[in-house]
Scaffold this motif. Structure first.
Motif, PDB file in Angstrom:
ATOM      1  N   TRP A   1       4.737   5.280 -13.909  1.00 23.18           N
ATOM      2  CA  TRP A   1       4.089   5.873 -15.085  1.00 23.18           C
ATOM      3  C   TRP A   1       2.661   6.325 -14.795  1.00 23.18           C
ATOM      4  O   TRP A   1       2.136   7.252 -15.423  1.00 23.18           O
ATOM      5  CB  TRP A   1       4.041   4.855 -16.230  1.00 23.18           C
ATOM      6  CG  TRP A   1       3.257   3.617 -15.866  1.00 23.18           C
ATOM      7  CD1 TRP A   1       3.738   2.470 -15.313  1.00 23.18           C
ATOM      8  CD2 TRP A   1       1.844   3.439 -15.996  1.00 23.18           C
ATOM      9  NE1 TRP A   1       2.727   1.566 -15.087  1.00 23.18           N
ATOM     10  CE2 TRP A   1       1.546   2.138 -15.496  1.00 23.18           C
ATOM     11  CE3 TRP A   1       0.810   4.230 -16.490  1.00 23.18           C
ATOM     12  CZ2 TRP A   1       0.249   1.620 -15.482  1.00 23.18           C
ATOM     13  CZ3 TRP A   1      -0.482   3.718 -16.469  1.00 23.18           C
ATOM     14  CH2 TRP A   1      -0.749   2.429 -15.974  1.00 23.18           C
ATOM     15  N   SER A   2       2.020   5.687 -13.804  1.00 22.11           N
ATOM     16  CA  SER A   2       0.613   5.977 -13.536  1.00 22.11           C
ATOM     17  C   SER A   2       0.408   7.382 -12.988  1.00 22.11           C
ATOM     18  O   SER A   2      -0.685   7.950 -13.116  1.00 22.11           O
ATOM     19  CB  SER A   2       0.052   4.948 -12.562  1.00 22.11           C
ATOM     20  OG  SER A   2       0.714   5.012 -11.303  1.00 22.11           O
ATOM     21  N   ILE A   3       1.450   7.963 -12.369  1.00 24.53           N
ATOM     22  CA  ILE A   3       1.314   9.317 -11.820  1.00 24.53           C
ATOM     23  C   ILE A   3       1.063  10.318 -12.940  1.00 24.53           C
ATOM     24  O   ILE A   3       0.111  11.101 -12.908  1.00 24.53           O
ATOM     25  CB  ILE A   3       2.566   9.692 -11.009  1.00 24.53           C
ATOM     26  CG1 ILE A   3       2.706   8.771  -9.797  1.00 24.53           C
ATOM     27  CG2 ILE A   3       2.517  11.149 -10.576  1.00 24.53           C
ATOM     28  CD1 ILE A   3       3.951   9.019  -8.984  1.00 24.53           C
TER      29      ILE A   3
ATOM     30  N   LEU B   1      -5.401  11.152 -11.031  1.00 23.60           N
ATOM     31  CA  LEU B   1      -4.139  10.723 -10.446  1.00 23.60           C
ATOM     32  C   LEU B   1      -4.354   9.611  -9.416  1.00 23.60           C
ATOM     33  O   LEU B   1      -3.721   8.543  -9.486  1.00 23.60           O
ATOM     34  CB  LEU B   1      -3.448  11.923  -9.789  1.00 23.60           C
ATOM     35  CG  LEU B   1      -2.222  11.637  -8.925  1.00 23.60           C
ATOM     36  CD1 LEU B   1      -1.103  11.056  -9.766  1.00 23.60           C
ATOM     37  CD2 LEU B   1      -1.759  12.919  -8.230  1.00 23.60           C
ATOM     38  N   MET B   2      -5.266   9.819  -8.471  1.00 20.83           N
ATOM     39  CA  MET B   2      -5.490   8.826  -7.420  1.00 20.83           C
ATOM     40  C   MET B   2      -6.071   7.531  -7.974  1.00 20.83           C
ATOM     41  O   MET B   2      -5.658   6.428  -7.588  1.00 20.83           O
ATOM     42  CB  MET B   2      -6.412   9.414  -6.348  1.00 20.83           C
ATOM     43  CG  MET B   2      -5.772  10.535  -5.543  1.00 20.83           C
ATOM     44  SD  MET B   2      -6.738  11.051  -4.090  1.00 20.83           S
ATOM     45  CE  MET B   2      -8.139  11.827  -4.896  1.00 20.83           C
ATOM     46  N   LEU B   3      -7.014   7.652  -8.893  1.00 19.63           N
ATOM     47  CA  LEU B   3      -7.631   6.457  -9.479  1.00 19.63           C
ATOM     48  C   LEU B   3      -6.611   5.626 -10.240  1.00 19.63           C
ATOM     49  O   LEU B   3      -6.527   4.400 -10.060  1.00 19.63           O
ATOM     50  CB  LEU B   3      -8.772   6.875 -10.409  1.00 19.63           C
ATOM     51  CG  LEU B   3      -9.420   5.754 -11.234  1.00 19.63           C
ATOM     52  CD1 LEU B   3     -10.086   4.726 -10.318  1.00 19.63           C
ATOM     53  CD2 LEU B   3     -10.425   6.341 -12.222  1.00 19.63           C
ATOM     54  N   THR B   4      -5.828   6.264 -11.084  1.00 20.36           N
ATOM     55  CA  THR B   4      -4.868   5.541 -11.927  1.00 20.36           C
ATOM     56  C   THR B   4      -3.769   4.899 -11.091  1.00 20.36           C
ATOM     57  O   THR B   4      -3.388   3.745 -11.335  1.00 20.36           O
ATOM     58  CB  THR B   4      -4.253   6.487 -12.968  1.00 20.36           C
ATOM     59  OG1 THR B   4      -5.296   7.136 -13.697  1.00 20.36           O
ATOM     60  CG2 THR B   4      -3.380   5.725 -13.955  1.00 20.36           C
ATOM     61  N   VAL B   5      -3.249   5.626 -10.104  1.00 20.37           N
ATOM     62  CA  VAL B   5      -2.198   5.063  -9.257  1.00 20.37           C
ATOM     63  C   VAL B   5      -2.709   3.848  -8.495  1.00 20.37           C
ATOM     64  O   VAL B   5      -2.026   2.813  -8.400  1.00 20.37           O
ATOM     65  CB  VAL B   5      -1.674   6.138  -8.285  1.00 20.37           C
ATOM     66  CG1 VAL B   5      -0.781   5.506  -7.216  1.00 20.37           C
ATOM     67  CG2 VAL B   5      -0.889   7.210  -9.036  1.00 20.37           C
ATOM     68  N   HIS B   6      -3.919   3.931  -7.962  1.00 19.88           N
ATOM     69  CA  HIS B   6      -4.454   2.803  -7.192  1.00 19.88           C
ATOM     70  C   HIS B   6      -4.695   1.587  -8.079  1.00 19.88           C
ATOM     71  O   HIS B   6      -4.299   0.463  -7.734  1.00 19.88           O
ATOM     72  CB  HIS B   6      -5.748   3.209  -6.500  1.00 19.88           C
ATOM     73  CG  HIS B   6      -6.292   2.137  -5.596  1.00 19.88           C
ATOM     74  ND1 HIS B   6      -5.822   1.928  -4.325  1.00 19.88           N
ATOM     75  CD2 HIS B   6      -7.247   1.184  -5.811  1.00 19.88           C
ATOM     76  CE1 HIS B   6      -6.465   0.920  -3.775  1.00 19.88           C
ATOM     77  NE2 HIS B   6      -7.337   0.449  -4.654  1.00 19.88           N
ATOM     78  N   VAL B   7      -5.327   1.806  -9.221  1.00 24.25           N
ATOM     79  CA  VAL B   7      -5.641   0.685 -10.113  1.00 24.25           C
ATOM     80  C   VAL B   7      -4.361   0.057 -10.660  1.00 24.25           C
ATOM     81  O   VAL B   7      -4.224  -1.175 -10.715  1.00 24.25           O
ATOM     82  CB  VAL B   7      -6.553   1.160 -11.264  1.00 24.25           C
ATOM     83  CG1 VAL B   7      -6.702   0.056 -12.322  1.00 24.25           C
ATOM     84  CG2 VAL B   7      -7.921   1.550 -10.709  1.00 24.25           C
ATOM     85  N   ALA B   8      -3.400   0.897 -11.046  1.00 26.08           N
ATOM     86  CA  ALA B   8      -2.132   0.364 -11.564  1.00 26.08           C
ATOM     87  C   ALA B   8      -1.381  -0.410 -10.486  1.00 26.08           C
ATOM     88  O   ALA B   8      -0.755  -1.442 -10.757  1.00 26.08           O
ATOM     89  CB  ALA B   8      -1.266   1.495 -12.108  1.00 26.08           C
ATOM     90  N   GLY B   9      -1.445   0.103  -9.237  1.00 27.19           N
ATOM     91  CA  GLY B   9      -0.794  -0.604  -8.136  1.00 27.19           C
ATOM     92  C   GLY B   9      -1.408  -1.967  -7.889  1.00 27.19           C
ATOM     93  O   GLY B   9      -0.693  -2.955  -7.643  1.00 27.19           O
TER      94      GLY B   9
ATOM     95  N   THR C   1       0.807  -1.225   0.000  1.00 25.34           N
ATOM     96  CA  THR C   1       0.000   0.000   0.000  1.00 25.34           C
ATOM     97  C   THR C   1       0.841   1.276   0.000  1.00 25.34           C
ATOM     98  O   THR C   1       0.306   2.370  -0.143  1.00 25.34           O
ATOM     99  CB  THR C   1      -0.927   0.019   1.230  1.00 25.34           C
ATOM    100  OG1 THR C   1      -0.130  -0.059   2.420  1.00 25.34           O
ATOM    101  CG2 THR C   1      -1.909  -1.149   1.187  1.00 25.34           C
ATOM    102  N   HIS C   2       2.168   1.124   0.180  1.00 27.57           N
ATOM    103  CA  HIS C   2       3.030   2.305   0.209  1.00 27.57           C
ATOM    104  C   HIS C   2       4.417   1.899  -0.256  1.00 27.57           C
ATOM    105  O   HIS C   2       4.875   0.792   0.023  1.00 27.57           O
ATOM    106  CB  HIS C   2       3.098   2.896   1.620  1.00 27.57           C
ATOM    107  CG  HIS C   2       3.895   4.159   1.684  1.00 27.57           C
ATOM    108  ND1 HIS C   2       5.256   4.183   1.938  1.00 27.57           N
ATOM    109  CD2 HIS C   2       3.510   5.458   1.532  1.00 27.57           C
ATOM    110  CE1 HIS C   2       5.676   5.434   1.930  1.00 27.57           C
ATOM    111  NE2 HIS C   2       4.641   6.224   1.686  1.00 27.57           N
TER     112      HIS C   2
END
Length: 332
Positions: A127-129, A101-109, A43-44
């Motif tokens: 890259w998701s950022i 930004l938040m959606l893409t980073v979470h889904v990519a993670g 998660t981090h």
């Protein structure tokens, strides 16, 4: 009887609907992917190394809440039909940029941890950022272009005060206000060069992906095109009309001296009390336009006398035409 519109449909769709749908998408994807995720997901990350782990659903609920509170909180003003149009546009773009930004980073993670036995080996999707920020800003700008100015307009019923300036009507009167091209370039270099140096030193290139769209939004607030013609006064920004006062609603136009920080508490597009707005970009002369609905709009410009004179003369003609009288002669 006309109804005072409270909600802008486009603003409600983009400013309220999209953040909520994004939050629901985070939850739905996490539920769908949970059988393929580790019991505890990363998660981090510090740099590229995962250093904190937790439940997938707990992480999803946290991210969904952040999207609604932060992204949706910024976007919500876009739905308010009576709020100033330019503010609604910029907050929508900013809010959807953060949401993307938040959606893409979470889904990519999450996607990077599918079928992964050890979450400590999960790479951070750098890259998701940039992708998320750019996608969110792009969608936000589409939504911003669809927003409409629903403020109440009341027709003026009398000519301007005879003591106010009059002048020749040689329209359109067009002036660029705000930063010039050289200043804009300097500001871009001040922001981007340090970001690029940091990226080169760390070997990570995500920072410009955030700085670039945010810097673009900030710089766009520093350059405006002011137009006075037979339709009234308009302010254009990034190819769209940000502020418009029609000739039929203009009660008067006067000239004053304005100091951005002392009189308005800052530089740029400002609000000072109910119905008082200012586009103040320098110390000096300004044209102040008052409307029948009680709005007062101040624009700093070196052509304040010319703009005020033209608007008052046009308003005289409007009043004369509506009463069947003769137009007021122009001052030479």
């Amino acid at each position: 009887m006309t109804t005072r519109r409270v909600i802008d449909p486009a603003g409600a769709l983009f400013g309220l609907g999209l953040p909520l749908l994004s939050a629901l998408a985070v939850l739905a994807l996490t539920v769908a992917w949970q059988p393929r995720l580790p019991d505890r997901i990363a998660t981090h990350w510090t740099g590229l190394t995962a250093d904190s782990f937790g439940s997938a659903m707990s992480s999803a609920w946290t991210m969904a809440l952040l999207i609604v509170l932060i992204g949706g909180g910024c976007c919500a003003i876009a739905a308010l039909a009576q709020a100033q149009l330019i503010m609604r546009r910029y907050m929508l773009v900013l809010g959807l940029g953060v949401t993307g930004l938040m959606l893409t980073v979470h889904v990519a993670g999450l996607a990077g941890q599918l079928d992964l036995a050890d979450p400590a080996q999960a790479p951070f999707p750098m890259w998701s950022i940039g992708a998320g920020m750019f996608a969110g800003v792009a969608v936000g700008w589409v939504g911003a272009a669809l927003l409409r100015d629903y403020r109440e307009r009341k027709p003026a019923t009398a000519p301007p005060d005879p003591e106010l300036p009059r002048g020749r009507v040689e329209t359109p009167i067009v002036e660029q206000v705000g930063t010039g091209p050289r200043t804009t370039v300097v500001l871009v270099l001040i922001v981007m060069v340090p970001a690029l140096l940091v990226c080169a030193a760390t070997g990570s290139w995500w920072m410009p992906a955030i700085v670039a769209p945010l810097g673009f939004l900030v710089l766009s607030l520093l350059r405006f095109l002011v137009i006075v013609d037979e339709r009234g006064l308009r302010v254009r920004n990034l190819g769209t009309t940000a502020v418009a006062y029609d000739l039929d609603e203009i009660v008067s136009a006067k000239v004053t001296q304005t100091r951005p920080f002392q009189d308005w508490g800052g530089w740029g597009l400002r609000v000072k009390g109910r119905g008082r707005y200012g586009l103040v970009t320098n110390t000096g002369p300004a044209v102040v336009v008052t409307t029948a609905s009680g709005h007062e709009f101040t624009v700093t410009t070196d052509r304040a006398e010319e703009m005020a004179g033209a608007l008052n003369t046009l308003a005289d003609r409007r009043s004369a035409a509506s009463t069947g009288g003769l137009p007021v002669p122009e001052n030479e």
